[in-house]
Design a protein around this motif. Structure first.
Motif, mmCIF file in Angstrom:
data_model
loop_
_atom_site.group_PDB
_atom_site.id
_atom_site.type_symbol
_atom_site.label_atom_id
_atom_site.label_comp_id
_atom_site.label_asym_id
_atom_site.label_seq_id
_atom_site.Cartn_x
_atom_site.Cartn_y
_atom_site.Cartn_z
ATOM 1 N N GLY A 11 80.282 32.188 -43.419
ATOM 2 C CA GLY A 11 80.575 32.515 -42.344
ATOM 3 C C GLY A 11 81.237 34.027 -41.443
ATOM 4 N N ILE A 12 80.258 34.365 -40.303
ATOM 5 C CA ILE A 12 80.955 36.153 -40.171
ATOM 6 C C ILE A 12 81.173 36.068 -39.031
ATOM 7 N N SER A 13 82.096 36.617 -38.357
ATOM 8 C CA SER A 13 82.593 36.340 -37.240
ATOM 9 C C SER A 13 83.402 38.127 -37.061
ATOM 10 N N VAL A 14 83.106 38.555 -35.575
ATOM 11 C CA VAL A 14 83.302 40.172 -35.162
ATOM 12 C C VAL A 14 85.112 39.539 -34.758
ATOM 13 N N LEU A 15 86.424 40.104 -35.122
ATOM 14 C CA LEU A 15 87.841 39.807 -34.213
ATOM 15 C C LEU A 15 88.001 40.640 -33.102
ATOM 16 N N ASP A 16 89.017 40.031 -32.744
ATOM 17 C CA ASP A 16 89.417 40.764 -31.191
ATOM 18 C C ASP A 16 90.091 42.108 -31.885
ATOM 19 N N GLY A 17 89.414 43.221 -32.106
ATOM 20 C CA GLY A 17 89.698 44.527 -32.574
ATOM 21 C C GLY A 17 90.668 45.153 -31.133
ATOM 22 N N THR A 18 91.041 46.732 -31.914
ATOM 23 C CA THR A 18 91.807 47.243 -31.046
ATOM 24 C C THR A 18 91.193 49.036 -30.287
ATOM 25 N N LEU B 272 87.386 45.014 -36.064
ATOM 26 C CA LEU B 272 87.818 43.618 -36.739
ATOM 27 C C LEU B 272 86.728 42.618 -37.412
ATOM 28 N N VAL B 273 86.277 42.475 -38.255
ATOM 29 C CA VAL B 273 85.168 41.988 -39.052
ATOM 30 C C VAL B 273 85.647 41.373 -40.333
ATOM 31 N N THR C 29 76.757 44.267 -39.745
ATOM 32 C CA THR C 29 77.367 44.845 -38.922
ATOM 33 C C THR C 29 76.794 46.248 -38.304
ATOM 34 N N VAL C 30 76.199 46.402 -38.800
ATOM 35 C CA VAL C 30 74.721 48.093 -38.026
ATOM 36 C C VAL C 30 74.321 48.093 -37.296
#
Ligand SMILES: Cc1cc2nc3c(=O)[nH]c(=O)nc-3n(C[C@H](O)[C@H](O)[C@H](O)COP(=O)(O)OP(=O)(O)OC[C@H]3O[C@@H](n4cnc5c(N)ncnc54)[C@H](O)[C@@H]3O)c2cc1C
Length: 336
Positions: free
Chosen positions: A75-82, A87-88, A103-104
């Protein structure tokens, strides 16, 4: 409950050094619940339990009388960042390079210098992986790990991990923690890190992208390091030794041109590869094992030698380098 244990498990295909190795039992951890069940089952049977990721930083013994668990939590998820960072989060069983590539591809720079490092996401914090001027600690937010002593899952901050050069609290306490997921922090705006040999020419390009750095790192690594799929190896076999400045000064006075890198105040880092090559050991063969002809820091195992064969070669290299330069090399992979 059905047993998770697979008897007489072959670990040959699960270590990049291709050391022939078996475990009394094997198992695959697919989620946190399975890990807890496995811990209970191993305890019930009175068997030791150890974790294995991609097997790219280990020298395995021929037979392990316990349970070897392969980390397979995905599992890979991009979270709500700032505004300052994305945040990954990734499961410990994801392949590290796939995470970097993903990610790239998604336009999230920050991990590209760490492309093409074999192994899993969960093992990356264990030795604080590093390459081309970046280490995991630089992009780390937090991780979750099972604490086998306290029998609970715990969240570790960067400080808790006690990251250092190829070191962490996880490496210092083998077997105590099992990493199940890792959260990374990719700073915005993206700033390339190009001050490392092999990447510095990219600095002259007008618009360098994370993708361009990623591709360059992959190409440079492929040209420098033997591919473990065709020539079994565990990457760099020794740490670059960190020595007092006076020792480095004396060595460089005797051998002008010996590489030297910055380290903590009062210390200097030397190149283990250079020391091995200058000791005349590049390409050296010792039975089924040897030193790569391509890169003196890499030990190779074309003849499928055992842990003992690898250890004997490592001892020979340590003795020769110490006799020649007065510097003691320490192995990077874990003998287990
Ligand atoms: C060709 C090659 C090039 C390499 N280049 C680099 C490099 O540039 N930089 C670098 O830093 N390293 C490099 N390495 C070393 C290696 O890729 C890294 O150390 C990697 O992080 C190991 O991951 P793995 O999943 O294979 O770990 P494994 O080898 O399976 O395990 C290593 C250690 O971590 C423990 N472990 C594994 N998974 C977990 C988990 N989920 N929780 C807790 N402990 C765990 C194991 O018990 C073991 O002690 C290279 C290796 C090779 C073969």
């Amino acid at each position: 409950m059905t047993s998770l244990l697979i008897p007489d498990f072959d670990l040959g295909p699960h270590n990049t050094l291709a050391v022939p190795a078996r475990s009394r039992f094997g198992a695959v951890v697919t989620d946190k619940g399975v890990l807890e069940q496995l811990v209970a089952e191993a305890e019930e049977r009175g068997l030791p339990l150890r974790m294995l990721g991609g097997g790219s930083n280990v020298v395995l013994s021929s037979q392990f009388e316990g349970v070897t668990a392969l980390m397979g939590i995905k599992g890979i998820s991009v979270l709500d960042g700032t505004a300052e960072a994305a945040l990954v989060e990734a499961g410990a069983g994801e392949t590290w390079h796939d995470l970097v590539a993903q990610t790239v591809r998604q336009g999230l720079g920050g991990l590209e210098n760490l492309a093409a490092i074999p192994g899993t996401v969960g093992a990356a914090p264990v030795q604080n992986i590093g390459a081309y001027g970046v280490e995991l600690a630089d992009r780390f937010e937090q991780l979750e790990a099972y604490d086998h002593e306290k029998r609970m899952f715990r969240v570790f901050s960067r400080e808790d991990c006690r990251f250092a050069y190829r070191d962490s609290v996880f490496k210092a306490h083998p077997g105590r923690f099992t990493v199940v997921s890792v959260r990374l922090r990719l700073p915005r705006p993206w700033v390339p890190v190009l001050n490392y040999a092999g990447l510095s020419t990219l600095g002259a390009e007008r618009e360098v992208s994370a993708e361009r750095v990623f591709e360059t790192v992959v190409a440079v690594r492929a040209s420098k390091l033997p591919d473990w799929r065709t020539l079994p190896n565990a990457g760099s076999f020794f740490h670059n030794p960190v020595v007092p400045v006076a020792v480095a000064d004396a060595l460089i006075a005797r051998h002008p041109g010996a590489p030297r890198y910055p380290a903590a105040e009062g210390f200097a880092k030397l190149s283990a590869g250079w020391l091995i090559e200058r000791a005349g050991l590049k390409g050296h063969r010792q039975g089924p094992v040897g030193v790569s002809e391509q890169h003196a820091l890499v030990l190779v195992n074309p003849g499928h030698g055992t842990q003992e064969d690898v250890a004997a070669l490592a001892r020979h290299i340590q003795a020769k380098v110490e006799a020649e330069f007065g510097v003691r090399l320490t192995p990077e992979p874990i003998f287990m």
